[in-house]
Design a protein around this motif. Structure first.
Motif, PDB file in Angstrom:
ATOM      1  N   ILE A  24       0.824  -1.209   0.000  1.00  5.67           N
ATOM      2  CA  ILE A  24       0.000   0.000   0.000  1.00  5.67           C
ATOM      3  C   ILE A  24       0.860   1.262   0.000  1.00  5.67           C
ATOM      4  O   ILE A  24       0.547   2.234  -0.693  1.00  5.67           O
ATOM      5  CB  ILE A  24      -0.980  -0.008   1.198  1.00  5.67           C
ATOM      6  CG1 ILE A  24      -1.984  -1.158   1.045  1.00  5.67           C
ATOM      7  CG2 ILE A  24      -1.722   1.319   1.297  1.00  5.67           C
ATOM      8  CD1 ILE A  24      -2.836  -1.110  -0.207  1.00  5.67           C
ATOM      9  N   THR A  25       1.947   1.281   0.759  1.00  7.38           N
ATOM     10  CA  THR A  25       2.836   2.453   0.697  1.00  7.38           C
ATOM     11  C   THR A  25       3.470   2.572  -0.686  1.00  7.38           C
ATOM     12  O   THR A  25       3.672   3.678  -1.199  1.00  7.38           O
ATOM     13  CB  THR A  25       3.940   2.391   1.771  1.00  7.38           C
ATOM     14  OG1 THR A  25       4.612   1.135   1.698  1.00  7.38           O
ATOM     15  CG2 THR A  25       3.370   2.590   3.165  1.00  7.38           C
ATOM     16  N   THR A  26       3.766   1.444  -1.307  1.00  5.55           N
ATOM     17  CA  THR A  26       4.310   1.463  -2.666  1.00  5.55           C
ATOM     18  C   THR A  26       3.291   2.006  -3.656  1.00  5.55           C
ATOM     19  O   THR A  26       3.619   2.842  -4.510  1.00  5.55           O
ATOM     20  CB  THR A  26       4.745   0.044  -3.076  1.00  5.55           C
ATOM     21  OG1 THR A  26       5.801  -0.394  -2.215  1.00  5.55           O
ATOM     22  CG2 THR A  26       5.228   0.004  -4.514  1.00  5.55           C
ATOM     23  N   ALA A  27       2.054   1.536  -3.550  1.00  5.72           N
ATOM     24  CA  ALA A  27       0.999   2.019  -4.450  1.00  5.72           C
ATOM     25  C   ALA A  27       0.796   3.524  -4.292  1.00  5.72           C
ATOM     26  O   ALA A  27       0.645   4.256  -5.280  1.00  5.72           O
ATOM     27  CB  ALA A  27      -0.310   1.278  -4.164  1.00  5.72           C
ATOM     28  N   THR A  38      -2.708  -0.488 -10.015  1.00  4.66           N
ATOM     29  CA  THR A  38      -3.691  -1.493  -9.621  1.00  4.66           C
ATOM     30  C   THR A  38      -3.053  -2.397  -8.579  1.00  4.66           C
ATOM     31  O   THR A  38      -1.959  -2.930  -8.796  1.00  4.66           O
ATOM     32  CB  THR A  38      -4.144  -2.346 -10.818  1.00  4.66           C
ATOM     33  OG1 THR A  38      -4.691  -1.490 -11.837  1.00  4.66           O
ATOM     34  CG2 THR A  38      -5.197  -3.355 -10.396  1.00  4.66           C
ATOM     35  N   VAL A  39      -3.725  -2.556  -7.437  1.00  7.78           N
ATOM     36  CA  VAL A  39      -3.218  -3.384  -6.340  1.00  7.78           C
ATOM     37  C   VAL A  39      -4.008  -4.685  -6.305  1.00  7.78           C
ATOM     38  O   VAL A  39      -5.245  -4.675  -6.344  1.00  7.78           O
ATOM     39  CB  VAL A  39      -3.343  -2.659  -4.986  1.00  7.78           C
ATOM     40  CG1 VAL A  39      -2.879  -3.567  -3.848  1.00  7.78           C
ATOM     41  CG2 VAL A  39      -2.542  -1.368  -5.003  1.00  7.78           C
ATOM     42  N   GLU A 218      -7.471   4.788  -3.009  1.00  5.88           N
ATOM     43  CA  GLU A 218      -8.702   4.692  -3.808  1.00  5.88           C
ATOM     44  C   GLU A 218      -9.248   6.071  -4.159  1.00  5.88           C
ATOM     45  O   GLU A 218      -9.694   6.313  -5.285  1.00  5.88           O
ATOM     46  CB  GLU A 218      -9.748   3.884  -3.053  1.00  5.88           C
ATOM     47  CG  GLU A 218      -9.487   2.400  -3.027  1.00  5.88           C
ATOM     48  CD  GLU A 218     -10.663   1.619  -2.486  1.00  5.88           C
ATOM     49  OE1 GLU A 218     -11.409   1.029  -3.296  1.00  5.88           O
ATOM     50  OE2 GLU A 218     -10.838   1.594  -1.247  1.00  5.88           O
ATOM     51  N   ARG A 219      -9.225   6.976  -3.198  1.00  2.00           N
ATOM     52  CA  ARG A 219      -9.704   8.347  -3.473  1.00  2.00           C
ATOM     53  C   ARG A 219      -8.895   9.005  -4.583  1.00  2.00           C
ATOM     54  O   ARG A 219      -9.417   9.816  -5.354  1.00  2.00           O
ATOM     55  CB  ARG A 219      -9.622   9.204  -2.202  1.00  2.00           C
ATOM     56  CG  ARG A 219     -10.594   8.847  -1.114  1.00  2.00           C
ATOM     57  CD  ARG A 219     -10.714   9.972  -0.088  1.00  2.00           C
ATOM     58  NE  ARG A 219      -9.434  10.291   0.548  1.00  2.00           N
ATOM     59  CZ  ARG A 219      -8.983   9.713   1.666  1.00  2.00           C
ATOM     60  NH1 ARG A 219      -9.711   8.780   2.257  1.00  2.00           N
ATOM     61  NH2 ARG A 219      -7.832  10.077   2.194  1.00  2.00           N
ATOM     62  N   SER A 223      -6.721   1.524  -8.337  1.00  2.00           N
ATOM     63  CA  SER A 223      -7.692   0.435  -8.406  1.00  2.00           C
ATOM     64  C   SER A 223      -7.310  -0.648  -7.410  1.00  2.00           C
ATOM     65  O   SER A 223      -6.190  -1.166  -7.447  1.00  2.00           O
ATOM     66  CB  SER A 223      -7.729  -0.153  -9.821  1.00  2.00           C
ATOM     67  OG  SER A 223      -8.586  -1.283  -9.872  1.00  2.00           O
ATOM     68  N   MET A 224      -8.219  -0.980  -6.502  1.00  2.00           N
ATOM     69  CA  MET A 224      -7.969  -1.988  -5.479  1.00  2.00           C
ATOM     70  C   MET A 224      -8.675  -3.292  -5.850  1.00  2.00           C
ATOM     71  O   MET A 224      -9.901  -3.364  -5.828  1.00  2.00           O
ATOM     72  CB  MET A 224      -8.463  -1.500  -4.119  1.00  2.00           C
ATOM     73  CG  MET A 224      -7.663  -0.341  -3.560  1.00  2.00           C
ATOM     74  SD  MET A 224      -5.986  -0.840  -3.144  1.00  2.00           S
ATOM     75  CE  MET A 224      -5.307   0.722  -2.598  1.00  2.00           C
TER      76      MET A 224
END
Length: 426
Positions: A24-27, A38-39, A218-219, A223-224
């Motif tokens: 998540i920190t990478t994304a 996209t995660v 997401e905000r 894309s999750m």
């Protein structure tokens, strides 16, 4: 093979495999750099595996790598003690044997790697705090420092040698007397020779932070793809192909057909699954799953809240860390278990955590405590892998071991810079 940045025509599409703290920190970092991200994660939510209930410490003061003969000897000594801080299942496997061999081979780099880890941990603080401030993330952060304590002169002097190494990495921590220990954390009970206090370290709930940052992603357009497993992955000259399938429960498997998707690049942040994923790309990332345990004690009554500590603690002898997660929760974590991909919560590993609480905080009830176990993705030299794979479209940010919460914000920035650098790789 060549890869040329196409940022002038369109944003690069980047797949991130893994939605723990590292993924998540990478994304988030890649999103900030202008990528379309996209995660993917097999779990229905972010931070449901190793990033769910760790010790809570953001601890540059715990940057010492484990590669020493003392660790090896302790591991042998503790092998037959079910409640020992370090436990190794004697059943052999090639994965375990190769990892142990590389661990021993890294012992000569103990000092160098400890200093490197300390520097990385210090850099990570600023990145993480900036994310939390920018996105308004409440993660029960406590900026009260971390206190290490020691019962004997021998252990204290060994810690002094570690402190000297950490100082080379830029960390300021100071020796404290028994009376100062009592002043820093009045709730702590016991007789101590001395300790070390690091005011700049802090704590927080890794799960709350990761969930908050995932929502921020997401905000901002990330894309999750939760509840989605990667069945296979391949990297070619022009793109990366992922074959995926939903993991949502269903009575009819035909409702979850395989999907084939392509991206410009991919980053593997898959925790303990990174080794298998890397193998599919033709790379070797020798991550081993080192199990850790925790309990989260509910401080339901005022008497319990008053008896629990607010300052984060580290008992080096027992290898136990603590964090106060707001007024009504107290996290206690520790132990390391080399037992493959086993995620079972064993009573023999939880009991020492509860007993430790009762000794050091006798006025705090442990009757409401939730046990947990997670697999730390650990490299043999204890240094996370931030690198490009054999194919220049494949990248890795993984292998953080017990310091994922501490280091991830810095490695996310490093891999983000690597992925978005203009390149023409022959």
């Amino acid at each position: 093979m060549s890869v040329t940045s196409n940022s002038s025509s369109r944003p690069e599409t980047v797949a991130v495999i893994g939605a723990g703290i590292t993924g998540i920190t990478t994304a988030y970092n890649l999103m900030k750099r202008g990528c379309r991200v996209t995660v993917f994660d097999r779990q229905p939510y972010a931070a449901m595996e190793t990033s769910f209930a760790n010790g809570g410490q953001l601890s540059a003061s715990n940057a010492e790598v484990w590669n020493s003969w003392a660790t090896v000897l302790k591991g042998i000594k503790w092998m037959m003690e079910p409640g020992a801080p370090l436990l190794v299942n004697p059943k052999p496997s090639w994965h375990k044997i190769s990892w142990m061999g590389e661990f021993i081979a890294s012992i000569p780099k103990y000092e160098q790697n400890t200093v490197t880890t300390a520097r990385l941990a210090i850099a990570a603080r600023g990145y993480l705090q900036a994310m939390a401030e920018a996105e308004g993330i409440d993660f029960d952060c406590e900026t009260r420092g971390i206190l290490h304590f020691y019962e004997t002169k021998k252990d204290f002097e060994a810690a002094q040698r570690v402190s000297n190494l950490l100082a080379k990495g830029g960390l300021e921590r100071r020796a404290v007397t028994p009376s100062e220990i009592q002043s820093i954390e009045p709730a702590l009970r016991g007789n101590y020779y001395g300790g070390f206090y690091t005011p700049s370290d802090f704590t927080g709930d890794i799960h709350k932070f990761t969930i908050g940052l995932a929502r921020a992603c997401e905000r901002h357009g990330v894309s999750m793809r939760f509840s989605t497993e990667i069945l296979s992955a391949a990297a070619g000259e022009n793109d990366v192909t992922l074959v995926t399938r939903s993991t949502e429960p269903t009575l009819d498997d035909s409702l979850h057909p395989q999907q084939v998707e392509t991206f410009d690049k991919v980053i593997v942040c898959g925790g303990v699954m990174s080794r298998a994923i890397a193998s599919g790309f033709g790379d070797r990332v020798n991550v081993y799953p080192v199990k850790g345990y925790s309990i989260t004690v509910s401080l339901a009554e005022k008497a319990d809240q008053d008896a629990a500590p607010w300052v984060s603690l580290l008992d080096d002898k027992a290898k136990i860390v603590t964090s106060r997660l707001g007024p009504t929760r107290f996290r206690v974590a520790g132990t390391a278990e080399f037992n493959g991909y086993n995620r079972d919560i064993r009573a023999a590993r939880i009991s020492p955590l509860i007993a430790w609480c009762r000794v050091h905080f006798p006025g705090m009830s442990t009757r409401q405590s939730v046990p947990w176990a997670g697999l730390r993705p650990m490299m043999p030299d204890m240094i996370p892998r931030v690198m490009r794979g054999r194919n220049p479209r494949v990248f890795y940010n993984t292998g953080h071991g017990h310091l994922g919460w501490t280091l991830s914000a810095a490695t996310a920035d490093a891999v983000g810079a690597l992925v978005t650098a203009r390149s023409n790789v022959a």
